[in-house]
Design a protein around this motif. Sequence first.
Motif, PDB file in Angstrom:
ATOM      1  N   UNK B 251      17.670 -49.900  18.739  1.00 54.59           N
ATOM      2  CA  UNK B 251      18.829 -50.167  18.239  1.00 54.59           C
ATOM      3  C   UNK B 251      18.974 -51.270  17.377  1.00 54.59           C
ATOM      4  N   UNK B 252      18.052 -52.438  18.007  1.00 51.20           N
ATOM      5  CA  UNK B 252      17.878 -53.716  17.258  1.00 51.20           C
ATOM      6  C   UNK B 252      17.727 -53.508  15.815  1.00 51.20           C
ATOM      7  N   UNK B 253      16.659 -52.723  15.744  1.00 53.41           N
ATOM      8  CA  UNK B 253      16.207 -52.212  14.062  1.00 53.41           C
ATOM      9  C   UNK B 253      17.217 -51.347  13.472  1.00 53.41           C
ATOM     10  N   UNK B 254      17.965 -50.422  14.228  1.00 53.54           N
ATOM     11  CA  UNK B 254      18.982 -49.731  13.477  1.00 53.54           C
ATOM     12  C   UNK B 254      20.065 -50.480  13.355  1.00 53.54           C
ATOM     13  N   UNK B 255      20.510 -51.426  13.949  1.00 51.88           N
ATOM     14  CA  UNK B 255      21.827 -52.261  13.848  1.00 51.88           C
ATOM     15  C   UNK B 255      21.408 -53.374  12.763  1.00 51.88           C
ATOM     16  N   UNK B 256      20.450 -53.475  12.391  1.00 54.29           N
ATOM     17  CA  UNK B 256      20.122 -54.516  11.168  1.00 54.29           C
ATOM     18  C   UNK B 256      20.878 -54.302  10.050  1.00 54.29           C
ATOM     19  N   UNK B 257      21.117 -53.340   9.386  1.00 57.16           N
ATOM     20  CA  UNK B 257      21.828 -52.902   8.181  1.00 57.16           C
ATOM     21  C   UNK B 257      23.222 -53.292   8.338  1.00 57.16           C
ATOM     22  N   UNK B 258      23.876 -52.909   9.581  1.00 56.63           N
ATOM     23  CA  UNK B 258      25.237 -53.104   9.916  1.00 56.63           C
ATOM     24  C   UNK B 258      25.412 -54.737  10.006  1.00 56.63           C
ATOM     25  N   UNK B 259      24.409 -55.364  10.527  1.00 55.29           N
ATOM     26  CA  UNK B 259      24.443 -56.734  10.747  1.00 55.29           C
ATOM     27  C   UNK B 259      24.544 -57.324   9.281  1.00 55.29           C
ATOM     28  N   UNK B 260      24.013 -56.871   8.370  1.00 53.22           N
ATOM     29  CA  UNK B 260      23.593 -57.385   7.167  1.00 53.22           C
ATOM     30  C   UNK B 260      25.139 -57.186   6.380  1.00 53.22           C
ATOM     31  N   UNK B 261      25.484 -56.002   6.402  1.00 51.49           N
ATOM     32  CA  UNK B 261      27.069 -55.700   5.823  1.00 51.49           C
ATOM     33  C   UNK B 261      27.985 -56.329   6.486  1.00 51.49           C
ATOM     34  N   UNK B 262      27.722 -56.527   7.669  1.00 51.97           N
ATOM     35  CA  UNK B 262      28.910 -57.204   8.378  1.00 51.97           C
ATOM     36  C   UNK B 262      29.155 -58.753   8.112  1.00 51.97           C
ATOM     37  N   UNK B 263      27.877 -59.114   7.756  1.00 50.19           N
ATOM     38  CA  UNK B 263      27.879 -60.806   7.245  1.00 50.19           C
ATOM     39  C   UNK B 263      28.672 -60.928   6.029  1.00 50.19           C
ATOM     40  N   UNK B 264      28.883 -59.901   5.159  1.00 48.09           N
ATOM     41  CA  UNK B 264      29.614 -60.188   4.133  1.00 48.09           C
ATOM     42  C   UNK B 264      31.104 -60.575   4.196  1.00 48.09           C
ATOM     43  N   UNK B 265      31.603 -60.165   5.519  1.00 48.82           N
ATOM     44  CA  UNK B 265      33.021 -60.575   5.765  1.00 48.82           C
ATOM     45  C   UNK B 265      32.917 -62.214   6.376  1.00 48.82           C
ATOM     46  N   UNK B 266      31.872 -62.248   7.182  1.00 52.03           N
ATOM     47  CA  UNK B 266      31.769 -63.725   7.733  1.00 52.03           C
ATOM     48  C   UNK B 266      31.399 -64.597   6.600  1.00 52.03           C
ATOM     49  N   UNK B 267      30.517 -64.142   5.810  1.00 48.25           N
ATOM     50  CA  UNK B 267      30.186 -65.275   4.662  1.00 48.25           C
ATOM     51  C   UNK B 267      31.493 -65.447   3.782  1.00 48.25           C
ATOM     52  N   UNK B 294      21.449 -56.143  -5.497  1.00 48.81           N
ATOM     53  CA  UNK B 294      21.538 -56.240  -4.118  1.00 48.81           C
ATOM     54  C   UNK B 294      21.461 -55.098  -3.456  1.00 48.81           C
ATOM     55  N   UNK B 295      21.881 -53.829  -4.283  1.00 51.76           N
ATOM     56  CA  UNK B 295      21.556 -52.527  -3.557  1.00 51.76           C
ATOM     57  C   UNK B 295      20.361 -52.233  -3.317  1.00 51.76           C
ATOM     58  N   UNK B 296      19.616 -52.522  -4.253  1.00 52.85           N
ATOM     59  CA  UNK B 296      18.060 -52.298  -4.172  1.00 52.85           C
ATOM     60  C   UNK B 296      17.511 -53.059  -2.711  1.00 52.85           C
ATOM     61  N   UNK B 297      17.842 -54.238  -2.687  1.00 50.04           N
ATOM     62  CA  UNK B 297      17.502 -54.963  -1.582  1.00 50.04           C
ATOM     63  C   UNK B 297      18.121 -54.472  -0.247  1.00 50.04           C
ATOM     64  N   UNK B 298      19.432 -54.229  -0.242  1.00 52.03           N
ATOM     65  CA  UNK B 298      20.190 -53.885   0.802  1.00 52.03           C
ATOM     66  C   UNK B 298      19.405 -52.304   1.462  1.00 52.03           C
ATOM     67  N   UNK B 299      18.994 -51.381   0.339  1.00 53.13           N
ATOM     68  CA  UNK B 299      18.478 -50.130   0.677  1.00 53.13           C
ATOM     69  C   UNK B 299      16.967 -50.404   1.201  1.00 53.13           C
ATOM     70  N   UNK B 300      16.216 -51.279   0.660  1.00 52.60           N
ATOM     71  CA  UNK B 300      15.016 -51.545   1.320  1.00 52.60           C
ATOM     72  C   UNK B 300      15.013 -52.127   2.557  1.00 52.60           C
ATOM     73  N   UNK B 301      15.995 -53.060   2.930  1.00 50.99           N
ATOM     74  CA  UNK B 301      16.220 -53.342   4.113  1.00 50.99           C
ATOM     75  C   UNK B 301      16.750 -52.353   5.167  1.00 50.99           C
ATOM     76  N   UNK B 302      17.443 -51.288   4.590  1.00 53.40           N
ATOM     77  CA  UNK B 302      18.005 -50.171   5.657  1.00 53.40           C
ATOM     78  C   UNK B 302      16.734 -49.448   5.756  1.00 53.40           C
ATOM     79  N   UNK B 303      15.974 -48.989   4.774  1.00 53.28           N
ATOM     80  CA  UNK B 303      14.626 -48.303   5.010  1.00 53.28           C
ATOM     81  C   UNK B 303      13.720 -48.875   5.966  1.00 53.28           C
ATOM     82  N   UNK B 304      13.687 -50.184   5.771  1.00 50.90           N
ATOM     83  CA  UNK B 304      12.757 -50.974   6.602  1.00 50.90           C
ATOM     84  C   UNK B 304      13.007 -50.864   7.979  1.00 50.90           C
ATOM     85  N   UNK B 305      14.446 -51.094   8.380  1.00 52.22           N
ATOM     86  CA  UNK B 305      14.826 -51.087   9.630  1.00 52.22           C
ATOM     87  C   UNK B 305      14.653 -49.679  10.139  1.00 52.22           C
ATOM     88  N   UNK B 306      14.927 -48.748   9.530  1.00 54.18           N
ATOM     89  CA  UNK B 306      14.735 -47.376  10.207  1.00 54.18           C
ATOM     90  C   UNK B 306      13.368 -47.120  10.310  1.00 54.18           C
TER      91      UNK B 306
END
Lengths: 512, 326
Positions: B251-267, B294-306
């Motif tokens: 769950x930690x890893x699967x939650x990473x992408x959500x954490x990253x996109x969730x940070x958009x609003x926090x930031x 950014x999309x590329x990086x986000x996608x890599x992070x997603x794939x990496x976390x999966x």
Amino acid sequence: MGSSMRRIKLKIMLSRIKGFWEEYRRNRIGIVGLAIILFFIITAFLAPVISPYNPTDKGLAVPLALPLWMKMFPKNQDLPSTQISEIDFTIAESNDYIDVEFTNYDPEICGFLETTTIRDWKVKYNGGPTDPLEIKLIWNFNYPYQSPPIIRQSFRWRVVDIRNIGYNIELSLVRWGNEPAEYSLWDSNFKKGTPEKSLKYKEDYIYGDWPRLVKISTDYEESLSRIAPQVGLKEGITSKSVLKEMFPEKGEYGLIMYVRLNPKSTNASCEIDIIDPEYVLLGSAHGILGTNHEGADILSRLIYGVKVSLSIGLIVAVISVVIGTFIGVVSGYVGGFVDEVNMRLVDLLLCLPIFPLLLALVLMFGRDLYLIMFLLALLSWMGLSRTVRSQVLSLREMAFVESAIASGATKGYILVKHIIPNITPLVFTSMMLSIPGAILSESSLSFLGFGDPKVMSWGRIINNAMNFGAFPRGAWWWIFSPAVAIMLLSAGFVFVSHALDQIINPRLRQRK
Amino acid sequence: MGLGRYMARRFLIAFTTLFVIVNVQFFIFQVVNPVDPVRLMIGPGFTPETRQMLIVLYGLDKPLFERYFIYIKNLYTFTFGISFLSRRPVIVDILSYLPNTLYLLGLAMIFRLLFGIISGLTAASKRGKRWDVTIVSIGLISWAMPAFILQLLFRFVFCSQLKWFPFGMMTSYPPPTAPLEYLKDLLYHTALPVTTMVAMGFGSWAFYTRNLLVGVLTEDYVLTARAKGIKERIIVWKHGFRVILPPIVTMIFLGLPGLITGAIITEYIFTWPGLGWWLVHSTMNADYPSVQAMFFIYSILMLLSNFLADLTYGYLDPRIRVGMRR
């Protein structure tokens, strides 16, 4: 035979629903959630009736006016609330040669879009001595608050049939209290840069039949520059500081209108109309939830926002659940190549950064509410289709499906009679959960400034609040009322889905 | 050997997915995109020559085919082209914003897990008591409550009204030079965003951990352990926590992408100069090279976390590990 069968089936279904309701009723969280949702649905339908103002109305009170109930605190006790009144003049000083009559103008003739006037006045002069003449109309009112932030007066006037005569109209405010004083607010000869009372009479131009609109407001620079010298202010001239001098105490105040005529010959004549006089005090406290930077009523905007949020939630959830269920069922039931393709598609979509993608797409193809709904639905069905697929896969192996196959049921029959009814609860629960998801996504988009600019959604209210200084000026009612509304609505759906889960999911039902 | 092959297969799938995503991106941003970025870059006073110059400068006049290869090359060499907005190579921007995001998210994640797992374990071992009820309700609330509400509240109360904490950015300006002072200043600015992120995130972790552990504690071997008279604490740690660790790590890893996109609003709320803030900024200004990067990086992070989730699950769960060997 067939009809009695149907009746029995209906009975079974009814008793099932009844049993379900019996069980649901015992779930306290579920009832709370249901109550919240019902409350919002009713609000959405009754929005035009219960909303105190039109959501697009501006200038209903001072910008960032406090909620009215804040006056309960002693500190805010004397805050003025908005007062809009007709100025109901009475004749204080008349003149034998001037006819003053009360008329009520037909708005059609005046060409106004709307008037609410109860009193219009016609001042007539038709020959007489050549001395200056004056009449005085007065309207008294009680002012029970601390000094107001902004006051406004407005009326229309016109002069017709003018012949050999000079005229002047003046409006002034008078304080009757311990230190009576009179402040001239406006006169028809006033020109900017001549702060002294300029009571010359004039006849050089007439406005014809069309009534001129006069608006006097202490937040207009022109009005301020006229009033400020009279209260003895030289610097720090703002609407507030000037009005502090004009309204130092609670008590009786009045508005006086002078009409002065200066006939040049005995056959002089003229007719002056004063139409639609209105007095507005913009309150520093307004409504249940105050106002925003434009003086618009926040409660009304909130009430109209319910419809937006609810419809987004429902529409997006229904579309995405339909897509997700369809793909899941097809994948699980058909299997093979179709399944492989579908699941790779799901994997792919799940790897896309959804929220950034939404931002980009919305900005590219226009910030339109329907587009946003469509995109949200299109990008949120994947999780459900996975769950449905695995459910269908396990259902397919169940004994009752096998026995149905053995007794010669077709694939379609099994799908409709055995598979779909068994995944319905799951689908319904997950729909309940995807509604708040959609609501939150939309409000996040609007909140970041990517929402539909034509729609007043809750997220947009917060976005406005952030961009127009609600934080430094401490307008908590502006920031938090939409935030709390969003939270409450999504909590309602989460509660209901939690309750449904408790009832439907046998593993959770055992524990009590 | 089994693990190696498993990894290789997963990696291949991830790489293919990335390739497809990259193509989809190109299609979205450069083929169907109706927005003309040059129009947004120049003001009305610019001459057609300037416009033409900009088009040539950013390579927008080249045929689609050629642009595709440039795009692919840019992505896979991590250069990403030149930003329309800052007029710098995109990689320079990313390298200046990425550490800030990673710092914020890392800190938030650590504290979330810490508080979440500990309170979840406590709740499960005291099932039905007041503590348990509290944790479950907090979990439900933080599930239903959008994170930005608490963040708005904290910003309003502690930044705007009480002025206990500074608002916006990572450090004061200019940042202090002494390292100790700098660290103090940094933590002072970090406190509020991290606190809100932890407060909003730890409830669901607690909820999740609690539910997992509650399931495990009803198992027969726990009953046996209890019958043997083993201390409850040891049962929770050795019989409970060990068993629920794989799903938690996943769950930690699967939650990473959500954490990253969730940070958009926090930031955005705390004007934190991170990737999320920059993403909103560059999307608003149609700065497509940056958005693509950014999309590329986000996608890599997603794939990496999966990928990591699969891997750790395979590694931590003996059943799967054995299955892979076979």
